[in-house]
Enzyme design. Structure first.
Site, PDB file in Angstrom:
ATOM      1  N   LYS A   7      68.292  45.485  -5.508  1.00  0.00           N
ATOM      2  CA  LYS A   7      68.062  46.298  -4.318  1.00  0.00           C
ATOM      3  C   LYS A   7      69.237  47.257  -4.145  1.00  0.00           C
ATOM      4  O   LYS A   7      70.401  46.867  -4.270  1.00  0.00           O
ATOM      5  CB  LYS A   7      67.923  45.403  -3.084  1.00  0.00           C
ATOM      6  CG  LYS A   7      67.471  46.123  -1.826  1.00  0.00           C
ATOM      7  CD  LYS A   7      67.161  45.138  -0.707  1.00  0.00           C
ATOM      8  CE  LYS A   7      66.625  45.863   0.518  1.00  0.00           C
ATOM      9  NZ  LYS A   7      66.258  44.928   1.597  1.00  0.00           N
TER      10      LYS A   7
ATOM     11  N   GLU B 128      55.892  33.629  10.009  1.00  0.00           N
ATOM     12  CA  GLU B 128      55.831  33.511  11.462  1.00  0.00           C
ATOM     13  C   GLU B 128      54.944  32.360  11.923  1.00  0.00           C
ATOM     14  O   GLU B 128      55.236  31.718  12.942  1.00  0.00           O
ATOM     15  CB  GLU B 128      55.331  34.835  12.065  1.00  0.00           C
ATOM     16  CG  GLU B 128      56.316  35.983  11.956  1.00  0.00           C
ATOM     17  CD  GLU B 128      56.270  36.704  10.621  1.00  0.00           C
ATOM     18  OE1 GLU B 128      57.077  37.626  10.411  1.00  0.00           O
ATOM     19  OE2 GLU B 128      55.414  36.341   9.773  1.00  0.00           O
TER      20      GLU B 128
ATOM     21  N   ARG C 298      51.429  37.723  14.074  1.00  0.00           N
ATOM     22  CA  ARG C 298      51.043  37.010  12.860  1.00  0.00           C
ATOM     23  C   ARG C 298      50.963  35.504  13.087  1.00  0.00           C
ATOM     24  O   ARG C 298      50.342  34.788  12.293  1.00  0.00           O
ATOM     25  CB  ARG C 298      52.039  37.328  11.744  1.00  0.00           C
ATOM     26  CG  ARG C 298      52.015  38.785  11.306  1.00  0.00           C
ATOM     27  CD  ARG C 298      53.258  39.181  10.528  1.00  0.00           C
ATOM     28  NE  ARG C 298      53.405  38.480   9.271  1.00  0.00           N
ATOM     29  CZ  ARG C 298      52.941  38.926   8.103  1.00  0.00           C
ATOM     30  NH1 ARG C 298      52.294  40.070   8.046  1.00  0.00           N
ATOM     31  NH2 ARG C 298      53.135  38.247   7.005  1.00  0.00           N
TER      32      ARG C 298
END
Length: 641
Positions: free
Chosen positions: A288, A374, A402
Site C-alpha cells: 500500500k 459490523e 451493515r
C-alpha cells in the site's frame, strides 16, 4: 525518506484515452505506463486530497487488468473503491481527475452513473465477489456478456459477506476471477485469523523460485512457469498452508504472486483468461502506498490524505479551530473507563476514525478491533453486555447499517445495554452518499426500548457519553458528526442527562424551533437574522429522539402558533416521531402549523459539507425562510412587492 521526483514526461499515458489503447502497447511500454500512471495519481491527489495509498498499491494490477481483459465488456469490480483512481485515469477520466471528491467532480469511489467502466458502485467493503458472481451468472443466463473480475483487499476478507460469496461461487462452479490484493493493510493494520493465514501463505517463499505459485492450479499457469511450478509443488508436498482454504471452497488458487511485477502479472492473467473454466482466485501481494515514500512510511500507508506537496509529501495544515467531535468522544470515553473497569470499546476496522485507537492505547485489554465485520461487532457487543460488561460499539452511521439485523435481533429484542457511539452522523462531505449518516435516527428510533440521542455540540457529546455509561436498562445510542466542534466550553466531567428530557435554549413567541443534533448552531444564526425582522422564535434542543420529551413538545405546541423540527437525518426520523405524538394528542385539531426540516429524499452528491447542507436546505438562510413561510411573512411580503 527521499523526496519524490515524478517523471518529466508522460509519453505513454498521453497515448491512452481508453483501455483499448493498451492493447497496442508492448510489455515494456506497459511497464513505463505504470510508472507514469503512478506519478499522475500522486500528482492528482496532491491537488484534491483523497484516498492515495490504496490506488498506488494497485497501479501495476490496474494496468495488467485493462491490458488483458476487454473492459467494459469484461467487468472489473473494485471492492470499496478506495483504489480506483488509477482505473479512472485509464478509463477516459484523466481530464477530470483533479476534480476528485469536489462538488460536481468525479466521485471518490466507483459509480455506475459516471462511466460504463464502473460496472458496480461501491463505498462499503466486501461486496465485490457477490457482485462479480451476479455478473457471471447473468452472463450464463443470457445477460451481459464478458468476464467478471473482483478485486478485493485483504482487509475486506475479514467480512462474512466475502465468504458467503466464495462459498456460493465455488458451489456454482462458473467462470469467475477473484483477485485477492494482499497488502497486509486495509485502513488500519489487519486483525484476525484470516490476516495470519494470508501471511503464512507467502512468508519465507521468494517469488522468483516459483514457490509462490507452486500450490496453484498448474494447468492454468503460463507455459514458462509450469515446469518450475511442478518441481516446487513436489518440494512443498506435505506443507499444510497454501491455497487449501480457497481450494476447499471450490476455487483454483494461484499465488501468491508479486502484484507489482508486470512480468509476472501479464503472462499469468493472459493464460488464466484463456484457459479458466471455473472460479479462480489469484493471490497478489502488494505494498500500500507503493512508489511514494511519504505514503509508504505513513502509519496508514497514505490511506486518506489532504492536499499535499507532491515532492515532500507534507500536507497542507488546516487552520486550528475547535477539537473534533471524534477526539472529544475518545477523551470522554477514556475518562469514563478510568472510573469503571467494565467499560469496553469495540470498533470494526476503524480505530483511528472512531477514536478508539486512543482508548486502546490506554486500555488495551478492554479494546477490540474485530475487522471489517459490523454484524459480528454488534452481536459481540451484545454478548459482552449479557456477560456483565458495558460495551461501547463505536461505528460510523453508514457502516452500522451493515449490522442492522443484529441491532434488532441480538440487542433490541433482548433489551441488552449496548452503547452505540455513532460517528459521521449527517452528511460527510467528499465521501458522498455511500458514507452519509442519514438514516440512523429512523432505523434506531423505531425500535422498542431504544434510547436515541444526538449531541448539539461537543459539550453535549461529553454529557451523552456519561449518560450512556450510566444507562444499564437497555440499548442506547448517541450520534455526532464528522469534523470540528463549534467551540463551546467543555465540562471537566460529563453529567448524566435525565433520559428523554430536552432543554430550552431561547424563549420567544409565535413560532418554536425544536432542533435535534448539531443544526442547533444554524438555528441560532437564523434566529439572529429573524430578530432583525422583529421575529424571535423559541428555540429548544430535543437531545432525545427516543424517548421524546413529551412535556416539552406539548408545551411548545400549546404556546406557539407554529412548530418546526430540524434534524440531520432522512424522512422518517425525529420529525416523524414528533408528528406522531402531536397527532396522537389531537394537537393538530387546534390549528398548530407544523413543519419538519429533514434531508431531502434523494442521495446527496459529494461536496463540501456546508454546500451539501445548503443544497439540502438545512443551513441558516433556509431555516430563516422556513420560519417566514410558516408564519405567512413570505406571502405577505411577496404580495406587497
Amino acid at each position: 525518506m527521499t523526496d519524490f521526483h515524478p517523471p518529466s514526461e508522460t509519453q505513454i499515458l498521453d497515448r491512452v484515452k481508453l483501455p483499448s489503447d493498451l492493447k497496442s502497447l508492448s510489455d515494456r511500454e506497459l511497464n513505463q505506463l505504470a510508472r507514469e500512471l503512478r506519478a499522475e495519481t500522486i500528482s492528482a491527489v496532491s491537488v484534491t486530497g483523497g484516498h492515495l495509498g490504496a490506488g498506488l498499491g494497485v497501479v501495476e494490477l490496474t494496468v495488467a487488468l485493462h491490458a488483458v481483459f476487454d473492459t467494459p465488456r469484461d467487468k472489473i469490480i473494485w471492492d470499496v473503491g478506495h483504489q480506483c483512481y488509477p482505473h479512472k485515469i485509464l478509463t477516459g477520466r484523466r481530464d477530470r481527475i483533479r476534480t476528485l471528491r469536489m462538488g460536481g467532480g468525479l466521485a471518490g469511489f466507483t459509480k455506475r452513473a459516471e462511466s460504463p467502466y464502473d460496472p458496480f458502485g461501491a463505498g462499503h467493503s466486501s461486496t465485490s465477489i457477490s457482485a462479480a458472481l451476479g455478473f457471471a451468472m447473468a452472463r450464463e443466463l443470457g445477460g451481459d456478456p464478458g468476464d467478471a473480475v473482483a478485486v478485493i483487499g485483504d482487509g475486506a476478507m475479514s467480512a462474512g459477506m466475502a465468504y458467503e460469496a466464495l462459498n456460493n461461487a465455488g458451489d456454482l462452479g462458473k467462470r469467475l476471477f477473484v483477485i485477492l490484493n494482499d497488502n497486509e493493510m486495509s485502513i488500519a493494520p489487519p486483525v484476525g485469523a484470516m490476516s495470519s493465514y494470508l501471511t503464512r501463505l507467502y512468508t519465507g517463499g521468494p517469488f522468483q523460485e516459483l514457490k509462490s505459485v507452486a500450490k496453484g492450479a498448474v494447468g492454468l499457469l503460463p507455459e514458462s512457469m509450469q515446469e518450475g511450478a511442478r518441481r516446487a509443488k513436489e518440494m512443498l508436498k506435505g506443507i499444510t498452508v497454501g491455497g487449501t482454504l480457497f481450494e476447499e471452497l471450490g476455487f483454483s488458487y494461484i499465488g501468491p504472486v508479486d502484484g507489482h511485477d508486470l512480468d509476472q502479472l501479464l503472462p499469468l492473467l493472459r493464460t488464466v483468461k484463456a484457459r479458466a473454466t471455473g472460479p479462480v482466485l489469484i493471490h497478489t501481494v502488494t505494498t500500500k502506498g507503493k512508489g511514494y515514500g511519504p505514503a509508504e512510511t505513513a502509519a496508514d500507508k497514505g490511506h486518506a490524505t489532504g492536499k499535499f506537496d507532491v515532492v515532500t509529501g507534507v500536507q497542507a495544515k488546516a487552520k486550528a479551530n475547535a477539537p473534533s467531535y471524534t477526539s472529544i468522544f475518545a477523551k470522554a470515553l477514556i475518562d469514563e473507563a478510568s472510573r469503571d473497569d467494565r467499560i469496553v470499546g469495540i470498533t470494526a476496522a476503524m480505530p483511528d476514525g472512531t477514536g478508539l485507537k486512543q482508548f486502546a492505547e490506554r486500555f488495551p485489554r478492554r479494546s477490540f478491533d474485530v475487522g471489517i465485520a459490523e454484524q459480528h461487532a454488534v452481536t459481540f457487543a451484545a454478548g459482552l453486555a449479557a456477560g456483565g460488561m458495558k460495551p461501547f460499539c463505536a461505528i460510523y452511521s453508514t457502516f452500522l447499517q451493515r449490522g442492522y439485523d443484529q441491532v434488532v435481533h441480538d440487542v433490541a429484542v433482548q433489551n441488552l445495554p449496548v452503547r452505540f457511539a455513532i460517528d459521521r452522523a449527517g452528511l460527510v462531505g467528499q465521501d458522498g452518499p455511500t458514507h452519509a449518516g442519514a438514516y440512523d435516527i429512523a432505523y434506531l428510533a423505531n425500535l422498542p426500548g431504544f434510547v436515541v440521542m444526538a449531541a448539539a455540540d461537543e459539550a453535549e457529546l461529553i454529557h451523552m457519553v456519561a449518560t450512556a455509561a450510566a444507562h444499564d436498562t437497555g440499548p442506547i445510542a448517541f450520534r455526532f458528526p464528522r469534523g470540528e466542534g463549534v467551540g463551546v466550553d467543555l465540562p471537566e466531567r460529563g453529567e448524566v442527562l435525565p433520559i428523554g428530557k430536552g432543554r430550552m435554549i431561547a424563549e420567544g413567541r409565535g413560532v418554536a424551533i425544536l432542533s435535534f443534533g448539531t443544526r442547533l448552531s444554524e438555528v441560532m444564526k437564523a434566529r439572529e437574522a429573524l430578530s432583525a425582522r422583529g421575529i424571535q422564535p423559541t428555540v429548544a434542543d430535543a437531545r432525545f429522539a427516543k424517548p421524546l420529551d413529551r412535556d416539552l413538545i406539548l408545551r411548545l405546541a400549546s404556546e406557539h402558533e407554529a412548530l418546526i423540527t430540524i434534524e440531520e437525518g432522512a424522512v422518517g426520523g425525529f420529525g416523524s416521531h414528533v408528528a406522531q405524538l402531536l397527532a396522537d394528542e389531537g394537537v393538530f385539531d387546534h390549528g398548530l402549523r407544523f413543519r419538519s426540516m429533514v434531508l431531502p429524499d434523494r442521495f446527496v452528491d459529494h461536496d463540501a459539507p456546508f454546500a451539501m447542507y445548503d443544497t439540502s436546505a438545512l443551513n441558516a438562510p433556509q431555516i430563516e425562510a422556513k420560519v417566514l413561510e410558516v408564519m405567512g411573512v413570505a406571502q405577505i411580503e411577496g404580495a406587497r412587492a
